[in-house]
Design an enzyme around this catalytic site. Structure first.
Site, mmCIF file in Angstrom:
data_model
loop_
_atom_site.group_PDB
_atom_site.id
_atom_site.type_symbol
_atom_site.label_atom_id
_atom_site.label_comp_id
_atom_site.label_asym_id
_atom_site.label_seq_id
_atom_site.Cartn_x
_atom_site.Cartn_y
_atom_site.Cartn_z
ATOM 1 N N HIS A 147 77.642 57.022 9.072
ATOM 2 C CA HIS A 147 77.422 58.295 8.283
ATOM 3 C C HIS A 147 78.345 59.290 8.706
ATOM 4 O O HIS A 147 77.920 60.449 8.101
ATOM 5 C CB HIS A 147 76.026 58.787 8.549
ATOM 6 C CG HIS A 147 75.095 57.434 8.177
ATOM 7 N ND1 HIS A 147 75.086 56.773 7.124
ATOM 8 C CD2 HIS A 147 74.075 57.010 8.971
ATOM 9 C CE1 HIS A 147 74.039 55.750 7.315
ATOM 10 N NE2 HIS A 147 73.596 55.979 8.457
ATOM 11 N N HIS A 164 72.685 53.500 3.815
ATOM 12 C CA HIS A 164 73.216 52.380 4.740
ATOM 13 C C HIS A 164 73.588 51.122 4.168
ATOM 14 O O HIS A 164 73.687 49.977 4.631
ATOM 15 C CB HIS A 164 71.840 51.725 5.358
ATOM 16 C CG HIS A 164 71.165 52.932 6.465
ATOM 17 N ND1 HIS A 164 70.183 53.787 5.731
ATOM 18 C CD2 HIS A 164 71.566 53.198 7.726
ATOM 19 C CE1 HIS A 164 70.029 54.457 7.032
ATOM 20 N NE2 HIS A 164 70.503 54.312 7.945
#
Lengths: 357, 225
Positions: free
Chosen positions: A57, A219
């Site tokens: 991320h 995700h």
């Protein structure tokens, strides 16, 4: 799979080695267990703000360690929650005697690992509070799911709470502020392409050339709905209206009660947006969407906010909370108050976010 | 292993270690399978995480091989918590730690000890994950397995037969997750789209109980003339 890596199993380790070399005056890296921490930590008397989550991320969370934001960040494997030993060791390393706030994105794994870590840290005499971020309006209910996921609001909470800790707020006040940021923030994201977890070697889902996935998390998981590709304006409108028109959101979360010395269920409610609200508008690339496309989204978002009576008082546009190389965008709107604006404007110096110093 | 009566198998710590090695082998062999199940409704890391976790377990086992079953199982749990990550780490870690506490100090496990360990493991998972039966999780494989094991032992079955029934129940429980709507974990975000997919956590739970049944049968066969 085409990636600039040496071996899939070494991605996180080698990334951390690079970060340690790249920002020596700002952050340090501890290996086994892995965490990134402020070079000048611990700072006596300051609340330590720690976050963490799966890798992939970037720049969140490691890129937000530094002055005025996080004291430490614990990176897990790609898209996998870090483990309690990382969070515990990070807390021991950076806490300055005023307690630790764990900012936790609401994912089953992250929540459980951070709860175990908090229990372990308290057993070692460190004051710890956990605050959840659960801002993703793509998840409608909390009764039949693990609740809303933590997405864009996390970045804003880390900035605002980091500034508060730097100013000398005590632990309870930083935690209360973090909860307030969370209930006033809402996000939604979409993907044009999937992404590939290095260890998996192939994309996490498939999208045809003319399809998009709406309501994704961060995700690489498929979203709520797959539909035919639309224009930037149509996509922006879909995300923005889902956020702005989201009704009050109620759920119970588990927080540590210091007086009772036990985990308690706390009821929270996100108030809906109303005309006249001052907001921070955050347009975020999922990783693969280039900077040229983000202002196109912001342009439409600005128009919609204006039409709905929301006043954009601050903005953030760029790549801050990503899903590897996924093309796509997320929008976050955070209802601001004077205190939050002031803390947002406070100086910050991290690898991923810097102004005022 | 000791056979006190023809059908009464007990598990020594050496055999427990063998069982843990076999679990690591099976998880490695099923790494891609578990990961592909997870890709359909989760985040495509379950097989990778479990394989990494059990490799770490194997590295830790030599340091406790002369210890009691409780210490061995607790060591497994701690290794899993600190290496698996995701939801699998705390859940399987808690399961093994609780199982370890249930058999603390024992060097030989009677059938009732195996039941106590598995029951404690299940309770640990439920406590940590707050999942109910039917939420499409590990609990859907573990609950029927523990129930089947208890029932079989109550009905006078030996450990091998009882574990065989537990594995069969876990397999059925795993398959029963296919039509379920996920209510916990990342799969819950898919809503209706989680229906039609087998839960990866229930699958890994089945695989581990299958290993226990296979190991028990192997030991029994070795002892029979």
């Amino acid at each position: 799979m085409k990636k600039l890596i040496n071996h899939p199993a070494n991605v996180v380790k080698e990334e951390l080695e690079g970060i340690a070399l790249a920002y020596p005056g700002l952050v340090k890296v501890h290996f086994e267990p892995n965490f990134i921490y402020r070079a000048d930590a611990p700072i006596p008397g300051k609340v330590a703000v720690i976050s963490g989550g799966g890798s992939g991320h970037e720049p969140m969370h490691g890129g937000f360690v530094g002055v005025g934001m996080l004291d430490a960040a614990c990176p897990g494997e790609v898209f996998t929650s870090p483990t309690p030993d990382q969070m515990l060791e990070a807390a021991k390393m950076v806490h300055g005697g005023a307690g630790v706030l764990y900012i936790v994105k609401n994912y089953t794994g992250d929540v459980m690992n951070f709860e175990m870590a908090a229990d372990m840290a308290r057993a070692e005499g460190i004051r710890v509070l956990n605050i959840l971020i659960d801002d993703d309006v793509a998840v409608k209910d909390s009764l039949y799911t693990a609740g809303r996921r933590g997405t864009g609001t996390t970045v804003l909470a880390e900035k605002i709470c980091g500034a508060a800790a730097e100013r000398g707020y005590d632990l309870k006040r930083v935690a209360d502020l973090c909860r307030r940021v969370n209930i006033n923030g809402r996000s939604m994201g979409m993907a044009l392409t999937p992404c590939t977890v290095p260890m998996a070697g192939k994309p996490t889902f498939e999208l045809a050339e003319d399809e998009m996935e709406v309501g994704i998390g961060i995700h690489g998981e498929p979203g709520r709905e797959r539909m035919k590709l639309k224009t930037a304006d149509e996509i922006t409108e879909m995300l923005a209206l889902a956020i702005i028109e989201d009704p009050p959101y109620r759920r119970t979360v588990r927080e540590w009660d210091e007086e009772k010395a036990e985990w308690v269920e706390v009821e929270l409610e996100d108030p809906p947006f109303r005309p006249g609200d001052p907001v921070l508008a955050f347009v975020n690339s999922m990783g693969g969407t280039p900077d040229i496309e983000l202002p196109i989204v912001y342009r439409k978002l600005h128009e919609i906010c204006t039409k709905k009576g929301l006043k954009i008082v601050r903005n953030l546009i760029g790549r801050y909370i990503t899903s590897l190389e996924m093309q796509g965008v997320s929008i976050t709107l955070l209802r601001m108050d004077d205190e939050m604006i002031d803390l947002w404007d406070a100086p910050v110096k991290t690898p991923g976010l810097r102004w005022g110093m | 292993m000791t056979i006190t009566r023809s059908e009464e198998l007990t598990i020594t710590t050496k055999e427990l270690l063998m069982c843990l090695h076999k679990m690591a082998e099976v998880l490695e062999a099923n790494r891609e399978y578990l990961t592909s199940l997870d890709a359909a409704i989760g985040d495509a890391d379950h097989g990778i995480n479990m394989d990494r976790g059990f490799k770490a377990v194997l590295a830790k086992l030599p340091s406790v091989e002369d210890k009691d079953a409780g210490t061995i199982l607790k060591t497994v749990g701690v290794a899993l918590v600190s290496t698996v990550g995701g939801a699998g780490g705390p859940l399987y870690g808690t399961a093994f730690m609780q199982a370890g506490m249930a058999v603390a100090g024992k060097y030989e496990l009677e059938p009732q000890d195996v039941l106590a360990a598995l029951d404690a493991a299940l309770k640990g998972v439920v406590m940590r994950g707050k999942a109910d039966l039917g939420d499409k999780t590990m609990v859907d494989a573990l609950t029927p397995a523990v129930n089947a094991l208890r029932r079989a032992l109550e009905n006078g079955s030996g450990l091998t037969e009882a574990l065989e029934q537990a594995a069969a129940a876990a397999e059925q429980g795993m398959k029963d997750t296919i039509p379920m709507l996920a209510k916990k974990g990342r799969a819950s975000y898919l809503g209706e789209r989680s229906i039609g997919h087998q839960d990866p956590g229930a699958t890994s739970s089945y695989l581990l109980i299958r290993v226990m049944a296979d190991v028990a049968r192997e030991l029994q066969t070795q002892q029979e003339p």
